[in-house]
Design an enzyme around this catalytic site. Structure first.
Site, PDB file in Angstrom:
ATOM      1  CD1 TRP A 148      -1.061   2.214   1.709  1.00 15.99           C
ATOM      2  CD2 TRP A 148      -2.657   1.614   1.118  1.00 15.99           C
ATOM      3  NE1 TRP A 148      -2.200   3.432   2.093  1.00 15.99           N
ATOM      4  CE2 TRP A 148      -2.771   3.038   1.518  1.00 15.99           C
ATOM      5  CE3 TRP A 148      -3.492   0.832   0.269  1.00 15.99           C
ATOM      6  CZ2 TRP A 148      -4.404   4.127   0.885  1.00 15.99           C
ATOM      7  CZ3 TRP A 148      -4.868   2.339  -0.109  1.00 15.99           C
ATOM      8  CH2 TRP A 148      -5.106   3.079   0.296  1.00 15.99           C
ATOM      9  CG  ASN A 150      -2.420   6.469   2.474  1.00 18.15           C
ATOM     10  OD1 ASN A 150      -1.742   6.148   3.178  1.00 18.15           O
ATOM     11  ND2 ASN A 150      -2.987   8.243   3.664  1.00 18.15           N
ATOM     12  CG  ASP A 151      -1.657  11.598   2.116  1.00 16.73           C
ATOM     13  OD1 ASP A 151      -2.811  10.931   1.694  1.00 16.73           O
ATOM     14  OD2 ASP A 151      -1.474  11.729   3.275  1.00 16.73           O
ATOM     15  CD  GLN A 189       1.254   8.664   6.306  1.00 15.35           C
ATOM     16  OE1 GLN A 189       0.495   7.967   6.688  1.00 15.35           O
ATOM     17  NE2 GLN A 189       2.923   8.386   6.562  1.00 15.35           N
ATOM     18  CG  PHE A 203      -0.875   9.831  10.114  1.00 19.60           C
ATOM     19  CD1 PHE A 203      -1.027   8.145  10.134  1.00 19.60           C
ATOM     20  CD2 PHE A 203      -2.096   9.925  10.764  1.00 19.60           C
ATOM     21  CE1 PHE A 203      -1.681   7.083  10.719  1.00 19.60           C
ATOM     22  CE2 PHE A 203      -3.305   9.342  10.637  1.00 19.60           C
ATOM     23  CZ  PHE A 203      -3.576   7.600  10.872  1.00 19.60           C
ATOM     24  CB  SER A 204       0.938  13.218   5.805  1.00 19.03           C
ATOM     25  OG  SER A 204       0.441  11.749   5.149  1.00 19.03           O
ATOM     26  NE  ARG A 212      -5.234  13.083   9.673  1.00 17.92           N
ATOM     27  CZ  ARG A 212      -6.041  13.509  10.223  1.00 17.92           C
ATOM     28  NH1 ARG A 212      -6.671  13.675  10.979  1.00 17.92           N
ATOM     29  NH2 ARG A 212      -7.398  13.462   8.600  1.00 17.92           N
ATOM     30  CG  ASP A 213      -1.663  15.470   6.841  1.00 13.09           C
ATOM     31  OD1 ASP A 213      -1.050  14.481   7.897  1.00 13.09           O
ATOM     32  OD2 ASP A 213      -2.715  15.035   6.450  1.00 13.09           O
ATOM     33  CD  GLU A 222      -7.084  13.637   5.924  1.00 19.54           C
ATOM     34  OE1 GLU A 222      -7.053  13.083   6.721  1.00 19.54           O
ATOM     35  OE2 GLU A 222      -7.108  13.612   4.386  1.00 19.54           O
ATOM     36  CD1 TRP A 266      -8.337  10.075   1.946  1.00 14.90           C
ATOM     37  CD2 TRP A 266      -8.336   8.440   1.911  1.00 14.90           C
ATOM     38  NE1 TRP A 266      -7.015  10.320   2.416  1.00 14.90           N
ATOM     39  CE2 TRP A 266      -7.594   7.970   3.053  1.00 14.90           C
ATOM     40  CE3 TRP A 266      -8.321   6.409   1.903  1.00 14.90           C
ATOM     41  CZ2 TRP A 266      -5.957   7.522   2.959  1.00 14.90           C
ATOM     42  CZ3 TRP A 266      -7.100   5.653   2.460  1.00 14.90           C
ATOM     43  CH2 TRP A 266      -6.094   6.178   2.961  1.00 14.90           C
TER      44      TRP A 266
HETATM   45  C1  FRU Z   1      -4.260  11.952   4.013  1.00 17.64           C
HETATM   46  C2  FRU Z   1      -4.012  11.062   5.157  1.00 17.64           C
HETATM   47  C3  FRU Z   1      -3.533  12.366   6.059  1.00 17.64           C
HETATM   48  C4  FRU Z   1      -3.617  11.051   7.848  1.00 17.64           C
HETATM   49  C5  FRU Z   1      -2.612   9.422   6.524  1.00 17.64           C
HETATM   50  C6  FRU Z   1      -2.902   9.441   6.993  1.00 17.64           C
HETATM   51  O1  FRU Z   1      -5.043  11.092   3.067  1.00 17.64           O
HETATM   52  O2  FRU Z   1      -6.046  10.816   6.012  1.00 17.64           O
HETATM   53  O3  FRU Z   1      -4.168  13.159   6.624  1.00 17.64           O
HETATM   54  O4  FRU Z   1      -2.175  11.945   7.193  1.00 17.64           O
HETATM   55  O5  FRU Z   1      -4.048  10.219   5.437  1.00 17.64           O
HETATM   56  O6  FRU Z   1      -1.795   7.769   6.208  1.00 17.64           O
END
Ligand code: FRU
Length: 480
Positions: free
Chosen positions: A18, A20-21, A37, A77-78, A148-149, A200, A288
């Protein structure tokens, strides 16, 4: 071999599992770093790590070992990464290095909500290995569970580090002189922009406004999936001023970065050398709403093509333009050819075969048009296609992917994706790779970023016009 089993040739994908960001985008000593991520044990989202890849040209990436693992403060996380040129943090007594600022995330338990706090890690060896700061976490909040982020940058003008943080449905700005201690500056967002879902992955940077000599600040804010709406997750942006403490937008309208469904959580690179001056952006090419359901091929998730962001003025508004980075052109140099000028007349479809291709770039210039509608069909196979339709009366461009291959994994995937108010269509750049079609209209004034899951990338094109004629030039480039 079925091409769907192949990887994109121009877009980053993880070797396995997997993604993501994009995280920690930073340039340092000749390398672009892309952290992301990553769940290294599954192709569905789970305990987050930071995966890591490097590139010399933003297009060809080499995946390296995992950079950041979960620890006693939570999963990773991000966040962002910066080069601490002046050793403000004290982590680099001998040689300059990088600091990652990320969110430590603790899952909610039966009686307590999630806990999200900001942490630091630093690297002395160009991101190959990382040490977590023993003083982690460096920033927490007594009440907010969505906290976050962090996107951090050094503000030369204000002589301090600035952190832009997503705090539920607002963005909070903090500042620091050493990356370890952070002070609250201000909070932005109440009553501004779209509040469809949680905010986010913010980013804040200054860009020159083309042709004016002026600069303005751009605040990117990604918005999570609101299941009651037919968009899933998407990214809005604000244009305005930032005085080192407070961000003030100059408009009230809501502005979307992309009209496609698959450009989310995007952020820009830190520390691009001054001589380069570009603001380079990468998004997660997914949504998402269906991210965990898209066809998995042992890996799941891909990034957008890196894009250069600029600002342009149109009818009194200052807007973001995005275009693929110029580094892409070299990959298409071997097979690139202009078609003879095409004159499209109503009722006559023009079909052009291209032969199978691993990736395709089309550059179209509409030289003249009095048509009500202009269409371009990208044939993946005999019965799989993605269609792009421009409607002159509304000034909209619509991408339809309901026949683009595998679509049944999510209802929303088949819905059309449509731009707003792009006025007259002058040009199109279309980039097709194994599982994506990215469309840049009018030199990137509007973009539609879309996943597609066909069996082949492209076998040919059909052009058509309705209600009038279109005269156009088209340059086709291939990677076989
Ligand atoms: C955005 C998010 C961030 C978070 C991360 C978790 O896609 O939801 O806010 O840090 O992904 O994987």
């Amino acid at each position: 071999m079925e091409r769907t089993k192949q990887r994109p040739v121009l877009h980053f994908t993880p070797k396995q599992h997997w993604l993501n960001d994009p995280n920690g985008l930073v340039y340092f000593e000749g390398e672009y770093h892309l952290f992301y991520q990553h769940h290294p044990h599954s192709s569905i989202w789970g305990p987050m790590h930071w995966g890591h890849a490097v590139s010399k040209d933003l297009i060809t990436w080499e995946e390296l070992d995992i950079a950041l693992y979960p620890d006693e403060h939570g999963t990773v996380f991000s966040g962002s990464a910066v080069v601490d040129w002046n050793n403000t943090s004290g982590f680099f007594p001998d040689k300059t290095g990088m600091v990652a600022v990320y969110t430590s995330h603790l899952e909610p338990a039966a009686t307590s909500p999630a806990v999200q706090r900001q942490s630091l890690a630093y690297s002395h060896d160009n991101g190959r290995t990382w040490s977590k700061y023993e003083g982690n976490p460096v920033l927490s909040h007594a009440e907010k569970a969505d906290f976050r982020d962090p996107k951090v940058f050094w503000s030369e003008e204000h002589g301090k580090w600035v952190m832009v943080l997503a705090t539920d449905q607002t963005i909070t700005f903090y500042s620091s002189l050493n990356l370890r201690e952070w002070s609250l500056e201000s909070e932005f967002g109440e009553g501004a922009g779209s509040h469809e879902a949680v905010w986010e992955c913010p980013d804040l940077f200054q860009l020159p406004v083309e042709g004016t000599g002026a600069s303005k600040w751009v605040l990117l804010v990604s918005i999570g999936d609101n299941s009651g709406l037919n968009y899933g997750s998407r990214t809005q942006y604000f244009v305005g001023e930032f005085d080192g403490s407070v961000f003030t937008p100059e408009h009230e309208d809501i502005r979307w970065l992309d009209y496609g469904r698959d450009n989310y959580a995007g952020v820009s690179f830190s520390d691009i050398p001054a001589a380069d001056r570009r603001r380079i952006y990468i998004g997660w090419m997914n949504n998402w709403r269906y991210a965990n359901q898209i066809p998995s091929r042992g890996w799941r998730g891909t990034m957008t093509i890196p894009r250069e962001l600029t600002l342009y003025e149109a009818e009194g508004r200052t807007l973001v333009r995005q275009q693929p980075v110029a580094e892409l052109d070299r990959y298409f140099a071997a097979e690139s050819a202009a078609l003879p000028e095409l004159l499209l007349e109503p009722g006559k479809r023009r079909r052009i075969d291209s032969g199978n291709t691993a990736a395709l770039k089309l550059e179209l210039k509409l030289e003249q048009s009095d048509a009500d509608e202009f269409g371009l069909i990208l044939h993946h196979t005999a019965d799989e296609y993605t269609e792009l339709v421009y409607t002159a009366a509304e000034g909209t461009l619509t991408l339809r992917r309901d026949h683009s291959g595998e679509t049944g994994f999510a209802e929303m995937f088949s819905a059309p994706q449509c731009t707003e108010g792009i006025g007259s269509l002058r040009s199109l750049t279309i980039l097709a790779d194994a599982c994506s079609v990215e469309v840049f209209a009018n030199d990137g004034e509007a973009s539609i970023t879309s996943l597609v899951f066909p069996a082949e990338v492209c076998s040919g094109l059909t052009f058509y016009a309705e209600g009038g004629n279109v005269r156009l030039r088209c340059n086709q480039s291939f990677i076989r």
